[in-house]
Design a protein around this motif. Sequence first.
Motif, mmCIF file in Angstrom:
data_model
loop_
_atom_site.group_PDB
_atom_site.id
_atom_site.type_symbol
_atom_site.label_atom_id
_atom_site.label_comp_id
_atom_site.label_asym_id
_atom_site.label_seq_id
_atom_site.Cartn_x
_atom_site.Cartn_y
_atom_site.Cartn_z
ATOM 1 N N PRO A 111 0.809 -1.229 0.000
ATOM 2 C CA PRO A 111 0.000 0.000 0.000
ATOM 3 C C PRO A 111 0.834 1.267 0.000
ATOM 4 O O PRO A 111 0.376 2.317 -0.450
ATOM 5 N N SER A 112 2.065 1.194 0.506
ATOM 6 C CA SER A 112 2.915 2.389 0.548
ATOM 7 C C SER A 112 3.203 2.926 -0.848
ATOM 8 O O SER A 112 3.398 4.136 -1.025
ATOM 9 N N ILE A 113 3.258 2.040 -1.858
ATOM 10 C CA ILE A 113 3.460 2.486 -3.235
ATOM 11 C C ILE A 113 2.293 3.362 -3.671
ATOM 12 O O ILE A 113 2.484 4.435 -4.273
ATOM 13 N N ARG A 114 1.087 2.917 -3.382
ATOM 14 C CA ARG A 114 -0.102 3.688 -3.742
ATOM 15 C C ARG A 114 -0.122 5.024 -2.985
ATOM 16 O O ARG A 114 -0.406 6.087 -3.564
ATOM 17 N N GLU A 115 0.158 4.952 -1.699
ATOM 18 C CA GLU A 115 0.108 6.164 -0.889
ATOM 19 C C GLU A 115 1.158 7.176 -1.336
ATOM 20 O O GLU A 115 0.901 8.390 -1.369
ATOM 21 N N ALA A 116 2.337 6.700 -1.684
ATOM 22 C CA ALA A 116 3.391 7.609 -2.138
ATOM 23 C C ALA A 116 3.005 8.274 -3.447
ATOM 24 O O ALA A 116 3.236 9.481 -3.637
ATOM 25 N N ALA A 117 2.427 7.497 -4.381
ATOM 26 C CA ALA A 117 2.024 8.069 -5.671
ATOM 27 C C ALA A 117 0.920 9.108 -5.493
ATOM 28 O O ALA A 117 0.967 10.196 -6.092
ATOM 29 N N LEU A 118 -0.050 8.790 -4.675
ATOM 30 C CA LEU A 118 -1.130 9.748 -4.430
ATOM 31 C C LEU A 118 -0.615 10.961 -3.664
ATOM 32 O O LEU A 118 -1.100 12.091 -3.849
ATOM 33 N N GLY A 119 0.352 10.740 -2.806
ATOM 34 C CA GLY A 119 0.882 11.830 -1.999
ATOM 35 C C GLY A 119 1.623 12.871 -2.814
ATOM 36 O O GLY A 119 1.703 14.040 -2.402
ATOM 37 N N ILE A 120 2.194 12.507 -3.942
ATOM 38 C CA ILE A 120 2.915 13.490 -4.775
ATOM 39 C C ILE A 120 2.024 14.069 -5.869
ATOM 40 O O ILE A 120 2.511 14.730 -6.786
ATOM 41 N N GLY A 121 0.701 13.791 -5.757
ATOM 42 C CA GLY A 121 -0.245 14.441 -6.656
ATOM 43 C C GLY A 121 -0.731 13.623 -7.830
ATOM 44 O O GLY A 121 -1.439 14.148 -8.699
ATOM 45 N N ALA A 122 -0.369 12.349 -7.919
ATOM 46 C CA ALA A 122 -0.845 11.521 -9.025
ATOM 47 C C ALA A 122 -2.319 11.207 -8.844
ATOM 48 O O ALA A 122 -2.816 11.061 -7.726
ATOM 49 N N SER A 123 -3.048 11.136 -9.968
ATOM 50 C CA SER A 123 -4.438 10.704 -9.911
ATOM 51 C C SER A 123 -4.488 9.202 -9.675
ATOM 52 O O SER A 123 -3.466 8.517 -9.760
ATOM 53 N N LYS A 124 -5.670 8.711 -9.416
ATOM 54 C CA LYS A 124 -5.777 7.275 -9.129
ATOM 55 C C LYS A 124 -5.417 6.439 -10.350
ATOM 56 O O LYS A 124 -4.749 5.406 -10.236
ATOM 57 N N ILE A 125 -5.833 6.887 -11.527
ATOM 58 C CA ILE A 125 -5.509 6.131 -12.730
ATOM 59 C C ILE A 125 -4.010 6.205 -13.015
ATOM 60 O O ILE A 125 -3.402 5.229 -13.470
ATOM 61 N N GLN A 126 -3.371 7.363 -12.724
ATOM 62 C CA GLN A 126 -1.919 7.465 -12.881
ATOM 63 C C GLN A 126 -1.195 6.583 -11.878
ATOM 64 O O GLN A 126 -0.178 5.966 -12.199
ATOM 65 N N MET A 127 -1.726 6.536 -10.665
ATOM 66 C CA MET A 127 -1.129 5.675 -9.650
ATOM 67 C C MET A 127 -1.157 4.211 -10.078
ATOM 68 O O MET A 127 -0.168 3.478 -9.930
ATOM 69 N N VAL A 128 -2.275 3.785 -10.675
ATOM 70 C CA VAL A 128 -2.403 2.390 -11.099
ATOM 71 C C VAL A 128 -1.516 2.102 -12.310
ATOM 72 O O VAL A 128 -0.748 1.126 -12.326
ATOM 73 N N THR A 129 -1.602 2.927 -13.347
ATOM 74 C CA THR A 129 -0.906 2.634 -14.608
ATOM 75 C C THR A 129 0.599 2.871 -14.529
ATOM 76 O O THR A 129 1.372 2.164 -15.183
ATOM 77 N N HIS A 130 1.040 3.869 -13.738
ATOM 78 C CA HIS A 130 2.454 4.222 -13.711
ATOM 79 C C HIS A 130 3.237 3.509 -12.612
ATOM 80 O O HIS A 130 4.466 3.391 -12.716
ATOM 81 N N HIS A 131 2.559 3.076 -11.558
ATOM 82 C CA HIS A 131 3.277 2.541 -10.408
ATOM 83 C C HIS A 131 2.850 1.113 -10.051
ATOM 84 O O HIS A 131 3.692 0.225 -9.953
ATOM 85 N N VAL A 132 1.551 0.912 -9.835
ATOM 86 C CA VAL A 132 1.087 -0.394 -9.360
ATOM 87 C C VAL A 132 1.153 -1.444 -10.463
ATOM 88 O O VAL A 132 1.672 -2.553 -10.260
ATOM 89 N N LEU A 133 0.616 -1.109 -11.636
ATOM 90 C CA LEU A 133 0.557 -2.098 -12.719
ATOM 91 C C LEU A 133 1.934 -2.600 -13.160
ATOM 92 O O LEU A 133 2.117 -3.813 -13.331
ATOM 93 N N PRO A 134 2.942 -1.720 -13.366
ATOM 94 C CA PRO A 134 4.268 -2.249 -13.735
ATOM 95 C C PRO A 134 4.849 -3.204 -12.700
ATOM 96 O O PRO A 134 5.526 -4.177 -13.059
ATOM 97 N N LEU A 135 4.591 -2.932 -11.410
ATOM 98 C CA LEU A 135 5.116 -3.820 -10.377
ATOM 99 C C LEU A 135 4.349 -5.142 -10.304
ATOM 100 O O LEU A 135 4.908 -6.164 -9.902
ATOM 101 N N ALA A 136 3.069 -5.116 -10.692
ATOM 102 C CA ALA A 136 2.253 -6.335 -10.643
ATOM 103 C C ALA A 136 2.320 -7.135 -11.942
ATOM 104 O O ALA A 136 1.875 -8.289 -11.969
ATOM 105 N N MET A 137 2.868 -6.536 -13.009
ATOM 106 C CA MET A 137 2.840 -7.197 -14.311
ATOM 107 C C MET A 137 3.557 -8.549 -14.343
ATOM 108 O O MET A 137 3.075 -9.492 -14.984
#
Length: 425
Positions: free
Chosen positions: A307-333
């Motif tokens: 969850p810290s990955i999501r929180e960090a992305a949202l904390g620097i101003g990323a939208s939820k879709i940016q958080m998923v596509t730029h951070h979560v999805l590459p790590l889960a791929m």
Amino acid sequence: MQNTPQQSPITLRINAGLKKRYNTEKRFKRMGISAIVIAMTFLVFLFGSIISNGYTAFQQTYIQLDVSFDQTFFTGENLAAANFPGLVKKTLYSMFPDVTSRNDKKLLTQLVSSNAAFRLMGMVTKDPKLIGTTQKIWVLADDDVDMLIKGHYDRNVAESNRRINDKQLAWIDALAANGKITKKFNTQFFTSGDSREPEQAGIWGATRGSIYTLFIALALSFPIGVAAAIYLEEFAPNNGWTDLIEININNLAAVPSIIFGLLGLAIFINFWGMPRSTPLVGGLVLTLVTLPTIIIAGRAALKSVPPSIREAALGIGASKIQMVTHHVLPLAMPGMLTGTIIGMARALGETAPLLMIGMIAFIVDIPGSVTDPATVLPVQIFLWADSPERAFTEKTSAAIIMLLAFLMLMNGLAVYFRNKFERKW
């Protein structure tokens, strides 16, 4: 004399309990080892049986013919219309001039495959300069001759119990003594399609059908499965509808695959009117089979991202879709790819759903596209296993070896991707 200290009743009970637990642990360990040994024994027996029955299919018996391409056989302009079967017969008769009766001539021509005439036709149409010359040409032997040379037929049993009689045995021995019978690597097994004649049958048609079918299934199931996993894990609200969808996805993963075949027959063929026995319909059906597996694996991969990955992305101003596509999805791929490969491996071995949509048809031609009639490797194995000829038993085991090789390769790729790209948190 030193006195032994007396142990309290509680200590005695504890020691007795420990001894009992240790004995139970040893028994459980022995049971586990025994289970592994039994499982490995069955696996060795299974693989040993398949390999022992199928390895000979990778070699094929050939007979050398001294073919004289007499000009009298090529009177017309269309060289392919020449009497090539007659040319094969004339060559055999010239090699055994003492064979004069009609019945003996028929038995003699049965030593070579009907493919011999097509081989001569291909050679002449490719190089017309062969006309008027004499060539030494290796042609396929009949499947019964092939089985005899490979030792699958016992030549010492009574003639009435053999598929090859004594006269044919004598001719085969004469050919072998003159060096005109040999075994070569069976390239035709990998380059030709199905055939009624065992010596001409190959797996390339079924392999092409499997490739087209898996391509359609992968092209549809991977993006749909990943999108569904992302929505359910990252965007779907926690309500009764979402719970119902999750329950049904988990249930679909355990549904017998033949049910998906019935669904494909009802929807894709009967309702939508798609062509029966094509990789297109087969790929759609296998998409339904593999989707639950890919969705479940995709959700598990998304959950493994901290969850810290999501929180960090949202904390620097990323939208939820940016958080998923730029951070979560590459790590889960990597985990998603592993689940997809495992799903495709399951699809490669499926037979029941494809039988329901007509991919059990006898297909000789090699499919050229996803809309051409085709079969797949598991169905081809099913068809050959139902054939009475001894040579098809050999081909069945060889096709199983190739299917197992493909499955091991795909599972090996899944393990490789998992170990190479998996992140430890």
